[in-house]
Enzyme design. Sequence first.
Site, PDB file in Angstrom:
ATOM      1  N   ARG A  46       8.213 -19.540  18.774  1.00 30.48           N
ATOM      2  CA  ARG A  46       7.195 -18.506  18.579  1.00 30.48           C
ATOM      3  C   ARG A  46       7.416 -17.378  19.582  1.00 30.48           C
ATOM      4  O   ARG A  46       7.315 -16.211  19.272  1.00 30.48           O
ATOM      5  CB  ARG A  46       5.772 -19.079  18.716  1.00 30.48           C
ATOM      6  CG  ARG A  46       4.701 -17.969  18.800  1.00 30.48           C
ATOM      7  CD  ARG A  46       3.284 -18.421  18.474  1.00 30.48           C
ATOM      8  NE  ARG A  46       2.938 -19.697  19.056  1.00 30.48           N
ATOM      9  CZ  ARG A  46       2.684 -19.914  20.359  1.00 30.48           C
ATOM     10  NH1 ARG A  46       2.723 -18.930  21.214  1.00 30.48           N
ATOM     11  NH2 ARG A  46       2.376 -21.126  20.780  1.00 30.48           N
ATOM     12  N   TYR A  98      -1.523   2.451   2.287  1.00 34.69           N
ATOM     13  CA  TYR A  98      -1.221   1.197   1.587  1.00 34.69           C
ATOM     14  C   TYR A  98      -2.521   0.384   1.455  1.00 34.69           C
ATOM     15  O   TYR A  98      -3.286   0.266   2.420  1.00 34.69           O
ATOM     16  CB  TYR A  98      -0.176   0.412   2.386  1.00 34.69           C
ATOM     17  CG  TYR A  98       0.128  -0.924   1.784  1.00 34.69           C
ATOM     18  CD1 TYR A  98       0.861  -1.023   0.605  1.00 34.69           C
ATOM     19  CD2 TYR A  98      -0.345  -2.093   2.355  1.00 34.69           C
ATOM     20  CE1 TYR A  98       1.126  -2.258   0.033  1.00 34.69           C
ATOM     21  CE2 TYR A  98      -0.081  -3.332   1.794  1.00 34.69           C
ATOM     22  CZ  TYR A  98       0.654  -3.412   0.639  1.00 34.69           C
ATOM     23  OH  TYR A  98       0.903  -4.624   0.064  1.00 34.69           O
ATOM     24  N   ASP A 170       3.781   4.019   9.327  1.00 35.39           N
ATOM     25  CA  ASP A 170       4.313   3.022   8.402  1.00 35.39           C
ATOM     26  C   ASP A 170       5.525   3.672   7.733  1.00 35.39           C
ATOM     27  O   ASP A 170       5.397   4.556   6.901  1.00 35.39           O
ATOM     28  CB  ASP A 170       3.241   2.642   7.371  1.00 35.39           C
ATOM     29  CG  ASP A 170       3.717   1.558   6.408  1.00 35.39           C
ATOM     30  OD1 ASP A 170       4.937   1.462   6.178  1.00 35.39           O
ATOM     31  OD2 ASP A 170       2.865   0.827   5.863  1.00 35.39           O
ATOM     32  N   LYS A 195      10.609  -4.746   1.810  1.00 36.43           N
ATOM     33  CA  LYS A 195      11.057  -3.707   0.885  1.00 36.43           C
ATOM     34  C   LYS A 195      12.529  -3.346   1.147  1.00 36.43           C
ATOM     35  O   LYS A 195      13.386  -4.166   0.890  1.00 36.43           O
ATOM     36  CB  LYS A 195      10.122  -2.503   0.999  1.00 36.43           C
ATOM     37  CG  LYS A 195       8.622  -2.883   1.064  1.00 36.43           C
ATOM     38  CD  LYS A 195       8.124  -3.550  -0.199  1.00 36.43           C
ATOM     39  CE  LYS A 195       6.756  -4.221  -0.055  1.00 36.43           C
ATOM     40  NZ  LYS A 195       5.661  -3.393   0.438  1.00 36.43           N
TER      41      LYS A 195
HETATM   42  C1  LIG Z   1       4.404  -3.645   1.022  1.00 34.81           C
HETATM   43  C2  LIG Z   1       3.873  -2.692   2.006  1.00 34.81           C
HETATM   44  C3  LIG Z   1       3.133  -3.136   3.103  1.00 34.81           C
HETATM   45  C4  LIG Z   1       2.754  -4.579   3.314  1.00 34.81           C
HETATM   46  O1  LIG Z   1       3.874  -5.375   3.586  1.00 34.81           O
HETATM   47  P1  LIG Z   1       3.948  -6.941   3.228  1.00 34.81           P
HETATM   48  O2  LIG Z   1       5.333  -7.299   3.643  1.00 34.81           O
HETATM   49  O3  LIG Z   1       3.690  -7.081   1.778  1.00 34.81           O
HETATM   50  O4  LIG Z   1       2.906  -7.627   4.031  1.00 34.81           O
HETATM   51  C5  LIG Z   1       2.704  -2.177   4.009  1.00 34.81           C
HETATM   52  N1  LIG Z   1       2.964  -0.875   3.835  1.00 34.81           N
HETATM   53  C6  LIG Z   1       3.668  -0.417   2.790  1.00 34.81           C
HETATM   54  C7  LIG Z   1       3.926   1.043   2.653  1.00 34.81           C
HETATM   55  C8  LIG Z   1       4.145  -1.307   1.831  1.00 34.81           C
HETATM   56  O5  LIG Z   1       4.818  -0.853   0.780  1.00 34.81           O
END
Ligand SMILES: *Cc1c(COP(=O)(O)O)cnc(C)c1O
Length: 378
Positions: A46, A98, A170, A195
């Site tokens: 961890r 998001y 983000d 992603k």
């Molecule tokens: C998918 C996404 C998230 C969340 O990520 P997870 O891996 O699904 O928890 C946050 N911000 C954006 C822009 C996303 O496309």
Amino acid sequence: MKYATKILHNGNEVDKYTGALNIPIYQTSTFRQIDVDNPPEFDYSRSGNPTRAALENTMAILEGGTNAYAFSSGMAAISSVLSLLKPKEHIIASQDLYGGTYRALTRHFANYNIEYTFVDTTNISKIEEAIKPNTRMLYLETPSNPLLKITDLKICAELAKRHNIITAVDNTFMSPYLQRPLELGIDISIHSATKFIGGHSDVIGGIVVVKDTNLAKKIYFIQNTLGAVLNPQDSWLLLRGLKTLKVRMDAEVEGAKFLASNLLKYDFVKKVYYPGLEEHEGYKIHKNQAYGPGAVLSIETKDVEAAKKIMNGVKLLLVAVSLGGVESILSYPAKMSHASLPRNEKEKLGIKDSLLRISVGLEDPEDIMADIFNAANS
Ligand SMILES: *Cc1c(COP(=O)(O)O)cnc(C)c1O
């Protein structure tokens, strides 16, 4: 060294214990300690794991930061960053955020008395107006989701610095290859590694990158305390995904450009949202702060029926949530990524029931185009 080379050669690619050309999956929870007075680099997974560390160090370099931290999901990464806030502190966040981040702020962090204001961050004076004495964080998404609105990161970073506010971005839609917020003065860059970093729709993960050692200590403390760490298997998958980041993104951006510039020819498409189009409101700012327009675009169809027809009729495009995979993904923001927004919020933001989001994969763009056309005319 040019960026393409740095992706593959950054000092973290060869296992220092064995010389293996891929960092092994150190599938272990704990590590033997030989000298209790001198704890080893790794003592418990961890707190730190060699596979995860290789990923974290790679991401720090690719994002232009000093330290990176890998989490069990994008939301774990985001929640950990939001955990920097204390009760009675205030955060200003981009309006079309998001859906999961919106939910975290309004329905979880609100319980801890974290105050929030959502503003249209494409308008800098709106941000300035929202600043209060207790504002501690400015949280941005650019391009935003799903309308691909552009926020000027450099101006935001300067404004925030003057007010002693931490900035977080983000950066999921761009990946470090196409946008590096820390180079523009932003304090924290966050990814849903699920992603483009993973890139193959086979792993859930999140990354936080910082360039200030004091902030790094705080994020590490939260990572180790809350414990939402990325496991060694998935760390390995992300390291593997990163190796092809450039070639994937280059091809996907080309595909997105092709679709964006051709879709408007059809009468079933009313509007195309893509920062690579010169007529896009944020075109110039985006061009200045990023290295490409990305692989995600949204289209507004002529009516809800047309949107439904496309969703029900496509054969190549996969209707699903998520984005950034090698396969093209079609999603319906109103019912998927932004389902957690109340209806009136969605309407206010322009997230209509006729809006479709496309994440362009590696298929031939002409086939994707034909798939959409055939579905719309079926
Ligand atoms: C998918 C996404 C998230 C969340 O990520 P997870 O891996 O699904 O928890 C946050 N911000 C954006 C822009 C996303 O496309």
